[in-house]
Write a protein that holds these residues in place. Structure first.
Motif, PDB file in Angstrom:
ATOM      1  N   ILE A 258       0.297  -0.962   0.212  1.00 17.41           N
ATOM      2  CA  ILE A 258       0.227  -0.047  -0.136  1.00 17.41           C
ATOM      3  C   ILE A 258       0.969   0.962  -0.312  1.00 17.41           C
ATOM      4  CG2 ILE A 258      -1.876   1.075   1.390  1.00 17.41           C
ATOM      5  CD1 ILE A 258      -2.526  -1.345   2.357  1.00 17.41           C
ATOM      6  N   MET A 259       0.480   2.005  -0.836  1.00 14.20           N
ATOM      7  CA  MET A 259       1.787   3.256  -1.710  1.00 14.20           C
ATOM      8  C   MET A 259       1.273   4.929  -0.635  1.00 14.20           C
ATOM      9  SD  MET A 259       4.351   1.665  -3.091  1.00 14.20           S
ATOM     10  CE  MET A 259       5.158   2.742  -3.505  1.00 14.20           C
ATOM     11  N   ARG A 260       2.211   5.431  -0.059  1.00 12.49           N
ATOM     12  CA  ARG A 260       2.067   6.877  -0.124  1.00 12.49           C
ATOM     13  C   ARG A 260       2.917   7.439  -0.984  1.00 12.49           C
ATOM     14  NH1 ARG A 260      -0.924   8.753   5.073  1.00 12.49           N
ATOM     15  NH2 ARG A 260      -3.144   9.338   4.109  1.00 12.49           N
ATOM     16  N   GLY A 261       2.947   7.786  -1.838  1.00 15.71           N
ATOM     17  CA  GLY A 261       4.487   8.375  -3.114  1.00 15.71           C
ATOM     18  C   GLY A 261       4.613   7.503  -3.435  1.00 15.71           C
ATOM     19  N   ASP A 262       6.106   7.479  -3.438  1.00 15.30           N
ATOM     20  CA  ASP A 262       6.811   6.819  -3.799  1.00 15.30           C
ATOM     21  C   ASP A 262       7.883   5.429  -3.304  1.00 15.30           C
ATOM     22  OD1 ASP A 262       8.693   7.772  -2.136  1.00 15.30           O
ATOM     23  OD2 ASP A 262      10.403   8.159  -3.629  1.00 15.30           O
ATOM     24  N   GLN A 263       6.938   5.361  -1.725  1.00  9.45           N
ATOM     25  CA  GLN A 263       7.068   4.212  -0.733  1.00  9.45           C
ATOM     26  C   GLN A 263       5.991   3.643  -0.378  1.00  9.45           C
ATOM     27  OE1 GLN A 263       9.372   7.346   1.503  1.00  9.45           O
ATOM     28  NE2 GLN A 263       8.842   6.663   3.424  1.00  9.45           N
ATOM     29  N   ALA A 264       5.767   2.529   0.510  1.00  8.01           N
ATOM     30  CA  ALA A 264       5.049   1.528   0.465  1.00  8.01           C
ATOM     31  C   ALA A 264       5.419   2.246   2.567  1.00  8.01           C
ATOM     32  CB  ALA A 264       5.440   0.308   1.121  1.00  8.01           C
ATOM     33  N   MET A 265       4.167   2.777   2.694  1.00 10.54           N
ATOM     34  CA  MET A 265       3.309   3.258   3.905  1.00 10.54           C
ATOM     35  C   MET A 265       2.840   1.552   4.813  1.00 10.54           C
ATOM     36  SD  MET A 265      -0.356   4.891   3.825  1.00 10.54           S
ATOM     37  CE  MET A 265      -0.064   5.223   5.405  1.00 10.54           C
ATOM     38  N   ALA A 266       2.744   0.139   4.116  1.00  9.42           N
ATOM     39  CA  ALA A 266       2.455  -0.655   4.721  1.00  9.42           C
ATOM     40  C   ALA A 266       1.937  -1.527   4.036  1.00  9.42           C
ATOM     41  CB  ALA A 266       0.510  -0.089   5.381  1.00  9.42           C
ATOM     42  N   VAL A 267       1.612  -3.332   4.003  1.00  9.14           N
ATOM     43  CA  VAL A 267       1.580  -4.186   3.484  1.00  9.14           C
ATOM     44  C   VAL A 267       0.394  -5.202   3.414  1.00  9.14           C
ATOM     45  CG1 VAL A 267       2.586  -6.498   2.582  1.00  9.14           C
ATOM     46  CG2 VAL A 267       4.364  -4.824   2.946  1.00  9.14           C
ATOM     47  N   LEU A 268      -0.128  -5.364   2.387  1.00 13.24           N
ATOM     48  CA  LEU A 268      -1.193  -5.875   2.868  1.00 13.24           C
ATOM     49  C   LEU A 268      -0.915  -7.720   2.216  1.00 13.24           C
ATOM     50  CD1 LEU A 268      -4.509  -6.519   3.729  1.00 13.24           C
ATOM     51  CD2 LEU A 268      -4.922  -5.560   1.201  1.00 13.24           C
ATOM     52  N   ALA A 269      -1.504  -8.435   2.903  1.00  8.84           N
ATOM     53  CA  ALA A 269      -1.111 -10.165   3.165  1.00  8.84           C
ATOM     54  C   ALA A 269      -1.556 -10.867   3.140  1.00  8.84           C
ATOM     55  CB  ALA A 269       0.189 -10.331   3.268  1.00  8.84           C
ATOM     56  N   VAL A 270      -1.891 -11.822   2.004  1.00  9.88           N
ATOM     57  CA  VAL A 270      -2.725 -13.149   3.265  1.00  9.88           C
ATOM     58  C   VAL A 270      -1.718 -14.942   2.610  1.00  9.88           C
ATOM     59  CG1 VAL A 270      -4.007 -14.694   1.360  1.00  9.88           C
ATOM     60  CG2 VAL A 270      -4.957 -11.717   1.476  1.00  9.88           C
ATOM     61  N   PRO A 271      -2.226 -14.850   3.922  1.00  5.86           N
ATOM     62  CA  PRO A 271      -1.107 -16.350   4.495  1.00  5.86           C
ATOM     63  C   PRO A 271      -2.827 -17.858   4.103  1.00  5.86           C
ATOM     64  CG  PRO A 271      -2.544 -16.162   6.243  1.00  5.86           C
ATOM     65  CD  PRO A 271      -3.510 -14.716   5.339  1.00  5.86           C
ATOM     66  N   PHE A 272      -2.058 -17.825   2.366  1.00  8.31           N
ATOM     67  CA  PHE A 272      -2.704 -18.471   1.674  1.00  8.31           C
ATOM     68  C   PHE A 272      -2.984 -20.026   2.102  1.00  8.31           C
ATOM     69  CE2 PHE A 272      -4.117 -21.114  -2.298  1.00  8.31           C
ATOM     70  CZ  PHE A 272      -4.942 -20.238  -2.568  1.00  8.31           C
ATOM     71  N   ILE A 273      -4.148 -20.646   2.254  1.00  8.10           N
ATOM     72  CA  ILE A 273      -3.993 -22.038   2.879  1.00  8.10           C
ATOM     73  C   ILE A 273      -4.373 -22.958   1.613  1.00  8.10           C
ATOM     74  CG2 ILE A 273      -4.863 -23.617   4.178  1.00  8.10           C
ATOM     75  CD1 ILE A 273      -2.916 -21.504   5.142  1.00  8.10           C
TER      76      ILE A 273
END
Length: 253
Positions: A204-219
């Motif tokens: 999840i970006m803000r400008g040219d850098q990631a402010m967060a990451v959305l992740a899925v532990p896929f089973i």
């Protein structure tokens, strides 16, 4: 920074030393353990710990003192984090319902990535990561993605916080991995901890850098509503929507 240029507040420094020590520990510490680790006397620290316990920042159990989640929840009240949560949670619910898998949101915290929100899937079988889970940036797919999507200066600042510091060889591996991840724009790796689970993550970006990451532990389960490729597609689309919503909020300021 040269300490001579700072105003000193010894009592505050002792309290912060205690919090930073307990935050880095996986197991409770007794009073004597805290005293020995900080190299101070019991008389110096006893009142500090009592005040921190009274204010709810630490708690005492049968094995010693641990840090509570009070500071964590205070951090979630900061406007940038609150805005991120407000935009992300409805999208995370939609994502979890669509793909039948849980998802979580992590942000940089010093030299680590910390989980600040999660959304469970409405399925009989699933896997989730607890809120507050914290690991070094180089030790998780989400952390590597956060590191990868940063300017060079930020990367160097985070590297200086690694404790213990990475060897030159380990740092070179991290940089090479991060550069490849940045080029790809997402993470897809088999979990080193659980057979049959794949870690999927998008920034999840803000400008040219990631402010967060959305992740899925896929089973990999037999009755999953979507396969891994479709889950990754939905994950990246969700992260992009959250990014665009944050940009829209910035434009209205």
């Amino acid at each position: 920074m040269d300490d001579k240029r700072l105003y000193r507040a010894p009592a505050l420094e002792k309290g912060l030393d205690i919090l930073e020590l307990l935050a880095a520990e996986e197991h409770p510490l007794t009073m004597s353990g805290i005293v020995n680790r900080l190299g101070r006397s019991t008389g110096e620290l006893f009142r500090m710990i009592q005040v921190l316990e009274h204010r709810g920042y630490v708690s005492q159990g049968p094995d010693g003192y641990v840090m509570t989640s009070r500071l964590f929840h205070l951090g979630l009240k900061r406007p940038p984090v609150r805005s991120l949560m407000e935009q992300s949670l409805p999208e995370m619910r939609l994502l979890a319902d669509t793909i039948g898998q849980s998802c979580y949101l992590s942000v940089p915290s010093g030299a680590a990535s910390s989980v600040i929100a999660r959304m469970e899937a409405c399925t009989a079988v699933g896997f989730s990561v607890r809120v507050g889970y914290r690991r070094p940036l180089y030790d998780t797919p989400s952390g590597v993605l956060l590191y990868a999507m940063q300017p060079e200066q930020t990367r160097r600042e985070w590297e200086a916080l690694f404790d213990p510091p990475l060897s030159e060889e380990a740092r070179a591996r991290l940089v090479a991995q991060a550069d490849a991840v940045r080029e790809q724009g997402f993470v897809r790796v088999d979990s080193p901890d659980l057979v049959g689970m794949v870690e999927l993550a998008a920034p999840i970006m803000r400008g040219d850098q990631a402010m967060a990451v959305l992740a899925v532990p896929f089973i990999r389960i037999t009755d999953a509503p979507v396969d891994e490729a479709a889950a990754l597609h939905h994950l990246r689309a969700t992260a992009d929507r959250i990014t665009n919503q944050l940009i829209g909020n910035d434009a209205r300021i």
